[in-house]
Design a protein around this motif. Structure first.
Motif, mmCIF file in Angstrom:
data_model
loop_
_atom_site.group_PDB
_atom_site.id
_atom_site.type_symbol
_atom_site.label_atom_id
_atom_site.label_comp_id
_atom_site.label_asym_id
_atom_site.label_seq_id
_atom_site.Cartn_x
_atom_site.Cartn_y
_atom_site.Cartn_z
ATOM 1 N N ASN A 192 0.827 -1.199 0.000
ATOM 2 C CA ASN A 192 0.000 0.000 0.000
ATOM 3 C C ASN A 192 0.860 1.246 0.000
ATOM 4 O OD1 ASN A 192 0.391 0.552 3.022
ATOM 5 N ND2 ASN A 192 -0.659 -1.422 3.068
ATOM 6 N N THR A 207 -2.410 -1.503 -3.244
ATOM 7 C CA THR A 207 -2.176 -1.698 -4.684
ATOM 8 C C THR A 207 -2.323 -3.162 -5.098
ATOM 9 O OG1 THR A 207 0.216 -2.100 -4.492
ATOM 10 C CG2 THR A 207 -0.507 0.197 -4.632
ATOM 11 N N THR A 294 2.156 -3.754 -10.554
ATOM 12 C CA THR A 294 0.948 -3.132 -9.998
ATOM 13 C C THR A 294 1.295 -1.984 -9.050
ATOM 14 O OG1 THR A 294 0.875 -4.937 -8.354
ATOM 15 C CG2 THR A 294 -0.524 -5.154 -10.300
ATOM 16 N N ALA A 298 0.286 1.894 -10.099
ATOM 17 C CA ALA A 298 -0.541 2.668 -9.173
ATOM 18 C C ALA A 298 0.091 4.028 -8.873
ATOM 19 C CB ALA A 298 -0.740 1.884 -7.883
#
Length: 386
Positions: A192, A207, A294, A298
């Motif tokens: 995160n 994420t 990812t 993000a």
């Protein structure tokens, strides 16, 4: 709102934070000293340590956290107390090792162990969102004789938020810069971000997987709890077809606020995307690449001007993961929070010590810009000292 004095103890700058994250790889305990009356927040880690779970208990917690069903209400009640007892033992051990009298600790902030996280918009029914962390705070307070704050996430969920991530307020208090856009990246089981722009609201969100899938995969194939330095992944090659199927998960396209956990990303989820002919090390390499892509996508989508990422959590020790992140984030400096005075292994535990301090002071612990809650809320339930 009860204060440390109300709980029967003199107020001090000492707080103790406890957390077992999505990987359930141990109980992180941090004894933290906060400087009184100093803004922005200044604190120091006096002692931090990770205490191992008893093997059978950890195995059961991981199975339940990945979506497994409880055998009975009796089992859930028993697990709630077992987790609390393990947390209390960790707190007492840390205090003893630090040589600090228990009565000098103002409060314990205990996250507990998440069994289910089903907030609004999490891809299920959604009419009755909830989050559930076990580890009865009353038991911790009784066994330690220290006021204990627990159940931090529920109030935010009740206010329409995700109850996660909760670290952005702590990150903002300690890591914000007036000269550059930064991002704090927690590489736990789930990754995160806390986005810390020079100007504008702090934001944060999960994420997707950081270590949880890699940990589960290497445990299955090599019996190891984690992939030290990404060595197993380095033996493999990225499987482009598998990676594409993994990235096709609709959750990744959801806009913030969003949060997730092992109930979403677990080995059954991986198995459903395998052709059946992959080499284990190639799957591990592909799972590592999934995490790196990812996370990077993000950040580019939500704060493209970021020039510095401050990383914490167990993934900081995965050199292969950090190398892939650097490839996908050219021009962005990726550093450990250690360079800014925060031990990367204990940032979350320190954060729950800070949240306990906020609660006892009657101050909010959430950020609506992060969780989507209807407003600022004082978090947690206070269990006074015995």
């Amino acid at each position: 709102m009860p204060s440390a004095t109300d709980a029967g103890k003199p107020a001090s700058g000492l707080y103790l934070g406890l957390i077992s994250g999505t990987s359930a790889d141990g109980i992180d305990a941090a004894l933290v000293h906060f400087e009184a009356g100093v803004e922005p927040t200044r604190c120091s880690l006096l002692r931090g340590r990770t205490y191992a779970w008893e093997g059978a208990l950890r195995e059961r917690l991981v199975a339940l956290g990945q979506g497994g069903d409880a055998r009975s209400l009796e089992e859930l009640g028993t697990l709630d107390i077992q987790v609390a007892e393990a947390f209390a033992d960790a707190a007492l051990a840390l205090i003893d090792e630090a040589g600090v009298p228990a009565h000098e600790v103002s409060a314990i902030g205990s996250h507990g162990q998440t069994l289910r996280h089903r907030p609004t918009g999490a891809g299920f029914d959604g009419r009755h969102p909830f989050t559930w962390q076990i580890g009865d705070g009353a038991v911790i307070a009784e066994r330690t004789s220290i006021a204990t704050v627990a159940d931090f996430r529920r109030r935010d969920v009740a206010a329409g938020g995700h109850g996660a991530p909760l670290m952005p307020a702590f990150h903002a208090a300690l890591l914000h810069s007036d000269t550059e856009d930064r991002a704090a990246l927690n590489l736990g089981g789930i990754a995160n971000f806390t986005l810390l722009p020079v100007h504008g609201a702090v934001r944060g969100f999960d994420t997707g997987p950081a270590n949880c899938l890699m940990d589960a995969w290497i445990l299955r194939h090599l019996g190891q709890a984690f992939d030290a330095d990404g060595a197993f992944a380095a033996q493999g090659r990225i499987d482009a077809g598998l990676l594409a199927r993994l990235l096709d998960e609709p959750w990744f396209a959801q806009p913030p606020p969003k949060s997730t956990g092992r109930e979403q990303f677990h080995l059954d989820w991986v198995d459903a995307r395998l052709s059946g002919h992959e080499r284990p090390q190639d799957v591990q390499a592909s799972l590592l690449e999934l995490s790196a892509i990812t996370i990077a996508e993000a950040l580019r989508a939500h704060q493209p001007a970021t020039r510095r990422v401050l990383a914490c959590g167990g993934g900081v020790r995965n050199r292969a993961l950090l190398e892939r992140l650097a490839v996908h984030l050219p021009g962005v400096a990726i550093e450990s929070t250690a360079a800014y005075g925060l031990d990367p292994d204990f940032v979350e535990a320190m954060g729950f010590a800070w949240l306990a301090r906020q609660t006892l002071a009657g101050l909010p612990g959430n950020l609506p810009s992060v969780t989507g809650a209807r407003g600022l809320r004082v978090l947690g339930t206070v269990h006074p000292a015995a």
